[in-house]
Design a protein around this motif. Structure first.
Motif, mmCIF file in Angstrom:
data_model
loop_
_atom_site.group_PDB
_atom_site.id
_atom_site.type_symbol
_atom_site.label_atom_id
_atom_site.label_comp_id
_atom_site.label_asym_id
_atom_site.label_seq_id
_atom_site.Cartn_x
_atom_site.Cartn_y
_atom_site.Cartn_z
ATOM 1 N N LEU A 9 0.899 -1.124 0.115
ATOM 2 C CA LEU A 9 -0.009 0.113 0.024
ATOM 3 C C LEU A 9 0.870 1.343 -0.244
ATOM 4 O O LEU A 9 0.687 2.275 0.813
ATOM 5 C CB LEU A 9 -0.971 -0.024 1.387
ATOM 6 C CG LEU A 9 -2.020 -1.062 1.055
ATOM 7 C CD1 LEU A 9 -2.744 -1.072 2.481
ATOM 8 C CD2 LEU A 9 -2.802 -1.126 -0.010
ATOM 9 N N LEU A 14 -1.985 1.855 -3.049
ATOM 10 C CA LEU A 14 -3.219 2.309 -2.298
ATOM 11 C C LEU A 14 -4.209 2.856 -3.334
ATOM 12 O O LEU A 14 -5.525 2.926 -3.396
ATOM 13 C CB LEU A 14 -2.699 3.505 -1.338
ATOM 14 C CG LEU A 14 -3.987 4.183 -0.492
ATOM 15 C CD1 LEU A 14 -4.830 3.297 0.466
ATOM 16 C CD2 LEU A 14 -3.424 5.389 0.294
ATOM 17 N N SER A 17 -5.906 0.174 -5.093
ATOM 18 C CA SER A 17 -7.060 -0.376 -4.287
ATOM 19 C C SER A 17 -8.267 0.420 -4.130
ATOM 20 O O SER A 17 -9.504 0.121 -4.427
ATOM 21 C CB SER A 17 -6.576 -0.448 -2.680
ATOM 22 O OG SER A 17 -5.605 -1.182 -2.980
ATOM 23 N N GLU A 18 -7.894 1.902 -4.358
ATOM 24 C CA GLU A 18 -9.310 2.721 -4.425
ATOM 25 C C GLU A 18 -9.821 2.582 -5.716
ATOM 26 O O GLU A 18 -11.188 2.683 -5.935
ATOM 27 C CB GLU A 18 -8.883 4.395 -3.893
ATOM 28 C CG GLU A 18 -8.210 4.390 -2.742
ATOM 29 C CD GLU A 18 -7.804 5.795 -2.281
ATOM 30 O OE1 GLU A 18 -8.651 6.564 -1.840
ATOM 31 O OE2 GLU A 18 -6.287 5.639 -2.400
ATOM 32 N N ALA A 29 -6.988 -5.284 1.051
ATOM 33 C CA ALA A 29 -5.615 -4.540 0.921
ATOM 34 C C ALA A 29 -4.880 -4.983 2.025
ATOM 35 O O ALA A 29 -5.294 -5.122 3.133
ATOM 36 C CB ALA A 29 -5.683 -3.267 0.737
ATOM 37 N N ASP A 31 -0.621 -4.967 3.867
ATOM 38 C CA ASP A 31 0.774 -4.401 3.770
ATOM 39 C C ASP A 31 1.311 -4.578 5.161
ATOM 40 O O ASP A 31 0.531 -5.122 6.101
ATOM 41 C CB ASP A 31 0.564 -2.771 3.823
ATOM 42 C CG ASP A 31 1.603 -2.112 3.351
ATOM 43 O OD1 ASP A 31 2.233 -1.820 2.477
ATOM 44 O OD2 ASP A 31 2.573 -1.728 4.535
ATOM 45 N N PRO A 34 0.307 -1.325 7.552
ATOM 46 C CA PRO A 34 -0.484 -0.519 6.807
ATOM 47 C C PRO A 34 -0.635 0.886 7.570
ATOM 48 O O PRO A 34 -0.500 1.072 8.851
ATOM 49 C CB PRO A 34 -1.985 -0.940 7.103
ATOM 50 C CG PRO A 34 -1.542 -2.424 7.205
ATOM 51 C CD PRO A 34 -0.331 -2.592 8.035
ATOM 52 N N MET A 39 -10.239 3.639 4.972
ATOM 53 C CA MET A 39 -10.652 2.980 3.536
ATOM 54 C C MET A 39 -12.008 2.507 3.451
ATOM 55 O O MET A 39 -12.340 1.712 4.397
ATOM 56 C CB MET A 39 -9.445 2.244 2.919
ATOM 57 C CG MET A 39 -8.366 3.064 2.868
ATOM 58 S SD MET A 39 -8.105 4.313 1.302
ATOM 59 C CE MET A 39 -8.093 5.789 2.537
ATOM 60 N N VAL A 43 -8.386 -2.924 5.120
ATOM 61 C CA VAL A 43 -6.839 -2.988 5.215
ATOM 62 C C VAL A 43 -6.272 -3.889 6.412
ATOM 63 O O VAL A 43 -6.634 -3.541 7.459
ATOM 64 C CB VAL A 43 -6.482 -1.436 5.270
ATOM 65 C CG1 VAL A 43 -5.028 -1.528 5.386
ATOM 66 C CG2 VAL A 43 -7.146 -0.681 4.037
#
Length: 354
Positions: A9, A14, A17-18, A29, A31, A34, A39, A43
């Motif tokens: 991310l 990121l 993902s959006e 998502a 990471d 994170p 979001m 996440v």
């Protein structure tokens, strides 16, 4: 294809993902640590070097997009094959891609690396230009992600992965020359360009052509990829890597360069793709020249390198979901139709902002 895992991310991961969420996907998502929590999709922290954890995640989704460093992608692609899910990434690393090509032989789903800007979008455009000729003699692809307002002799900022930049500056470059696939040295064959009145230099760098040399062997005799920079950059980088021997200390080289030239918000992505050949017996030239700047996406201003990279892979994923692209095997970027790409919800940004 409904559920997709996005790994990594950073700015690109990121944003991807959006954009996938906006395109109607159920995004999960991950990471290592994170830094975002607010979001409209899940996440979660995850260790992508943990094979058991990767297998567990992949067992819950239909596809995976890796926005992680290239050296992690081969093992992730293998895990995607075992989980029987679609695989996408942004890698420019040639050995990684060759490994994924081998893996695609036993995959029941689509294996699609190199879905970013270069390789990625430039290959889609290059293939479209080549298709316009009865006999194409050359295709030259040039791309540069640069600060709009450069300072210093280097005229650069590291808005993209330093690991990736060092990789492309030091690894050999595949080209087609007089109908033969050759390996040439990086940061050579320097030439001058002007885009919108701005003077730029171009020089050979690794990985930008993806699989195009193999695809067009025997069809287009001359093809190469070069990075665009402000004048003088190539000489400074050759001094840094070769006279100071930083080529032997790649990780430290990346750290030094980012410390000297950190990312900027006001960047610009130059794209210059040109093909020449015969149309009805007459020699002609076709060009695709753009200067992409930051745009508003998913409610915020995004840097040019972030949105051009993220938008390319998201557009590809949209096309796979919608049945415009194959559902299995290995996807070459040059086999993606440009018109259909530009008609996707995300790919249209390349048309609207050029």
């Amino acid at each position: 294809m409904k559920k997709i895992a996005v790994l990594g991310l950073g700015k690109v991961g990121l944003l991807a993902s959006e954009l996938l969420h906006e395109a109607g996907f159920e995004v999960h998502a991950f990471d290592q640590a994170p830094r975002v929590t607010d979001m409209p999709f899940s996440v979660r922290p995850a260790d992508m070097a943990d094979a058991a954890e990767v297998a567990r995640i992949f067992g819950t989704v239909d596809a995976v997009l890796s926005c992680l460093p290239y050296h992690l992608n081969a093992s992730l692609a293998e895990a995607a094959v075992d989980a029987e899910i679609h695989y996408f990434d942004l890698t420019e690393d040639v050995p990684t891609t060759k490994r994924i090509i081998d893996l695609s032989q036993r995959s029941k789903r689509l294996m699609a690396p190199q879905c970013g800007l270069a390789p990625g979008f430039v290959g889609i455009v290059g293939a479209d230009l080549i298709s316009r000729f009865d006999d194409c003699r050359s295709c030259k692809m040039r791309v540069g992600a640069l600060p709009q307002n450069p300072t210093g002799l280097m005229g650069y900022s590291f808005n993209w992965s330093p690991e990736g930049v060092v990789n492309e500056y030091l690894n050999d470059c595949e080209v087609l020359e007089d109908g033969v696939i050759k390996q040439v040295s990086p940061m050579e064959w320097i030439e001058k360009h002007y885009i919108g009145g701005t003077e730029l230099e171009a020089f050979t760098t690794s990985g930008g052509l993806g699989t195009m040399c193999e695809t067009y062997l025997g069809i287009v005799p001359n093809m190469d990829y070069k990075s665009l920079r402000y004048p003088g950059h190539a000489n400074l980088m050759n001094f840094f890597f070769h006279e100071l021997l930083m080529r032997d200390r790649r990780k430290e080289a990346g750290e030094i360069l980012v410390n000297a030239k950190p990312p900027v918000s006001d960047d610009i992505v130059y794209v210059h793709i040109a093909a020449e050949g015969l149309k009805d017996g007459v020699l002609a030239r076709e060009e695709f020249v753009r200067a992409y700047k930051p745009v508003e996406q998913a409610g915020r201003t995004r840097t040019a390198i972030a949105w051009t990279t993220a938008s390319s892979v998201v557009a590809i994923i949209e096309m796979v979901r919608d049945g415009t692209l194959p559902q299995s095997g290995f996807l070459k970027q040059e086999n993606v139709p440009l018109t259909a790409f530009l008609q996707t919800e995300t790919g249209r940004f390349y048309d609207l902002t050029g």
